[in-house]
Design an enzyme around this catalytic site. Structure first.
Site, PDB file in Angstrom:
ATOM      1  N   ASP A  57       9.598  -4.105  -5.676  1.00 53.14           N
ATOM      2  CA  ASP A  57       8.307  -4.750  -5.469  1.00 53.14           C
ATOM      3  C   ASP A  57       7.817  -5.298  -6.798  1.00 53.14           C
ATOM      4  O   ASP A  57       7.674  -4.556  -7.771  1.00 53.14           O
ATOM      5  CB  ASP A  57       7.328  -3.713  -4.909  1.00 53.14           C
ATOM      6  CG  ASP A  57       5.945  -4.267  -4.647  1.00 53.14           C
ATOM      7  OD1 ASP A  57       5.725  -5.464  -4.906  1.00 53.14           O
ATOM      8  OD2 ASP A  57       5.093  -3.494  -4.191  1.00 53.14           O
ATOM      9  N   GLN A 126       3.255   7.503  -2.068  1.00 54.82           N
ATOM     10  CA  GLN A 126       2.648   7.008  -0.836  1.00 54.82           C
ATOM     11  C   GLN A 126       3.615   7.153   0.332  1.00 54.82           C
ATOM     12  O   GLN A 126       4.820   7.308   0.143  1.00 54.82           O
ATOM     13  CB  GLN A 126       2.205   5.559  -0.977  1.00 54.82           C
ATOM     14  CG  GLN A 126       3.309   4.548  -1.224  1.00 54.82           C
ATOM     15  CD  GLN A 126       2.761   3.131  -1.451  1.00 54.82           C
ATOM     16  OE1 GLN A 126       1.644   2.944  -1.906  1.00 54.82           O
ATOM     17  NE2 GLN A 126       3.555   2.138  -1.134  1.00 54.82           N
ATOM     18  N   SER A 262      -2.581  -0.639   1.534  1.00 56.43           N
ATOM     19  CA  SER A 262      -2.322  -2.075   1.495  1.00 56.43           C
ATOM     20  C   SER A 262      -1.216  -2.342   2.501  1.00 56.43           C
ATOM     21  O   SER A 262      -0.218  -1.616   2.525  1.00 56.43           O
ATOM     22  CB  SER A 262      -1.887  -2.496   0.088  1.00 56.43           C
ATOM     23  OG  SER A 262      -1.463  -3.833   0.073  1.00 56.43           O
TER      24      SER A 262
END
Length: 345
Positions: A57, A126, A262
Site C-alpha cells: 500500500d 488492523q 477506511s
C-alpha cells in the site's frame, strides 16, 4: 510530537490487568461480529512483500516503507507492509472466492513516517478485510449497506462489552450518518478538512464521509488516497465522485472526531487507468499487481481496514493508543502521559 491530555483523565477499568482482559474481549468479539456481518473467512497474512511488485500500500505515495535485502534470495529487496489493501485482492483471486464472500486477517504493519500523537504510532494493527462483489455491485447503495453492517458489528461489540464491564456504558447512536466530502465542504467552507470532520461528527456522533481522495470544488482533496485500490474518481449515485470513505466516531475523551476505518469499493480497470493518470503514475501499469488488474485477472471487490488498537482505544475509553499497544514513544511523551495518569504499555 503532538499530545492531547484530557482534563482529569482516569482509567475507568482500574488497572493494566483489567485493560488487557478488556482488550482481548474486544478483539475476540469484534472479529466474530465482523466476520458474521460480511461473510468473511479468516486467512493468514504476510508482514513483508517483495519490493517492485506493486503489492504494498502506497498510502499517500510519500511514506517510506521499512526495506531490507534478503540473503537467501540474492539480496532481493523486501519491505514491511503499510497495509494489505492490494494483497487481499490477489488472495481472493487465488482462492477463487465467489461473490458475496470474502476474507479478513490480522494485519501488522510499520509506518515509520507517522507523526506520533494520541492516535498514531509507528506500529499499525488492523483487521484488514476484502470481499468479492459483482460488477453491478459497484455503486453507492452497496457501499452504504456494507458500512452499516460494519457499524452494526461495532455497536454489538460495544453492547456485549457493557455486559462484561458495566463501567463502559454504550454511547453510539443507532444509525450512522452519511455525507459526501463535497457536501461537507459546502457546509463548512472556511474550515480545514479535519475541522469539518470535528464539526459534523460532534453533531451526529457516527459519520461515514464519502469521497476521500478525489479533488473537491476548492481544488483540494479531503484527504489522501493511493490511486490503485479505492475508487475515488467514479461518479456515484448522488452525482459526486467517490465510492469510498472513512468511518468516524465522536470520541468524548479526546473531544474530537476519531477515525476507526477506511474502506471502499476498489478500482476496476477503467478507474485504475484514470486514477493513475490523475496522479501521474502511469508507470505503475507495468507492475505485477497492476498488470493483473488491468488484464481482468482479479475479481471486483470491496474492502478496507478496521484499526484494532483504535477500536479498543475508543470502546475502552482510552486517551492514548499506547494504553492499548506496546510501541516506541519519545521520552517526553512517556513522561507527560505518566504525570497525567495515562499508562503506556
Amino acid at each position: 510530537m503532538s499530545l492531547y491530555i484530557p482534563k482529569d483523565y482516569k482509567n475507568i477499568l482500574g488497572d493494566v490487568e483489567s485493560t488487557e482482559k478488556a482488550i482481548k474481549a474486544v478483539k475476540d468479539m469484534f472479529q466474530t461480529n465482523l466476520s458474521a456481518q460480511l461473510a468473511l473467512l479468516r486467512v493468514t497474512a504476510p508482514m513483508i512483500v517483495l519490493t517492485g511488485t506493486g503489492i504494498n500500500d502506497d498510502l499517500n505515495s510519500i511514506e517510506r516503507p521499512v526495506r531490507f535485502p534478503i540473503k537467501g534470495m540474492n539480496e532481493q529487496q523486501a519491505e514491511v507492509v503499510h497495509s494489505l489493501a492490494k494483497w487481499k485482492r490477489l488472495k481472493l483471486g487465488e482462492m477463487q472466492i465467489a461473490p458475496g464472500r470474502g476474507i479478513y486477517t490480522d494485519m501488522n504493519a510499520l509506518r515509520p513516517d507517522e507523526d506520533l500523537d494520541n492516535i498514531h504510532s509507528i506500529y499499525v494493527d488492523q483487521w484488514d478485510w476484502e470481499k468479492v462483489i459483482r460488477k453491478e455491485d459497484r455503486n453507492l447503495d452497496y457501499l452504504k449497506k456494507t458500512v452499516r453492517r460494519i457499524y452494526e458489528a461495532i455497536k454489538v461489540t460495544e453492547n456485549k462489552l457493557y455486559v462484561e464491564f458495566p463501567q463502559i456504558e454504550p454511547m453510539l447512536p443507532e444509525e450512522i450518518f452519511f455525507i459526501h466530502a463535497e457536501e461537507l465542504l459546502q457546509m463548512y467552507p472556511n474550515l480545514s478538512p479535519k475541522e469539518r470532520e470535528i464539526a459534523i461528527v460532534k453533531e451526529h456522533k457516527a459519520v461515514f464521509i464519502i469521497g476521500i481522495g478525489g479533488v473537491l470544488s476548492n481544488g483540494e482533496a479531503h484527504d489522501g488516497r493511493a490511486a490503485d485500490y479505492d475508487d475515488w474518481s467514479s461518479e456515484n449515485a448522488d452525482g459526486y465522485q467517490g465510492l469510498n470513505g472513512d468511518i468516524l466516531l465522536w470520541n468524548p475523551i479526546l473531544e474530537s472526531a476519531f477515525e476507526v476505518s477506511s474502506m471502499g469499493i476498489r478500482v476496476d480497470e477503467e478507474a485504475m487507468r484514470r486514477q493513475l493518470a490523475i496522479r501521474g503514475q502511469e508507470w505503475k501499469a507495468d507492475l505485477m499487481f497492476h498488470k493483473k488488474l488491468l488484464g481482468g485477472e482479479l475479481p471486483y471487490t470491496i474492502g478496507g481496514g478496521v484499526g484494532q488498537s483504535r477500536l479498543c482505544m475508543f470502546l475502552l475509553r482510552k486517551a492514548h493508543i499506547g494504553e492499548i499497544q506496546s510501541c516506541i514513544w519519545p521520552d517526553e511523551m512517556r513522561a507527560e502521559c505518566a504525570s497525567a495518569g495515562i499508562d503506556l504499555v
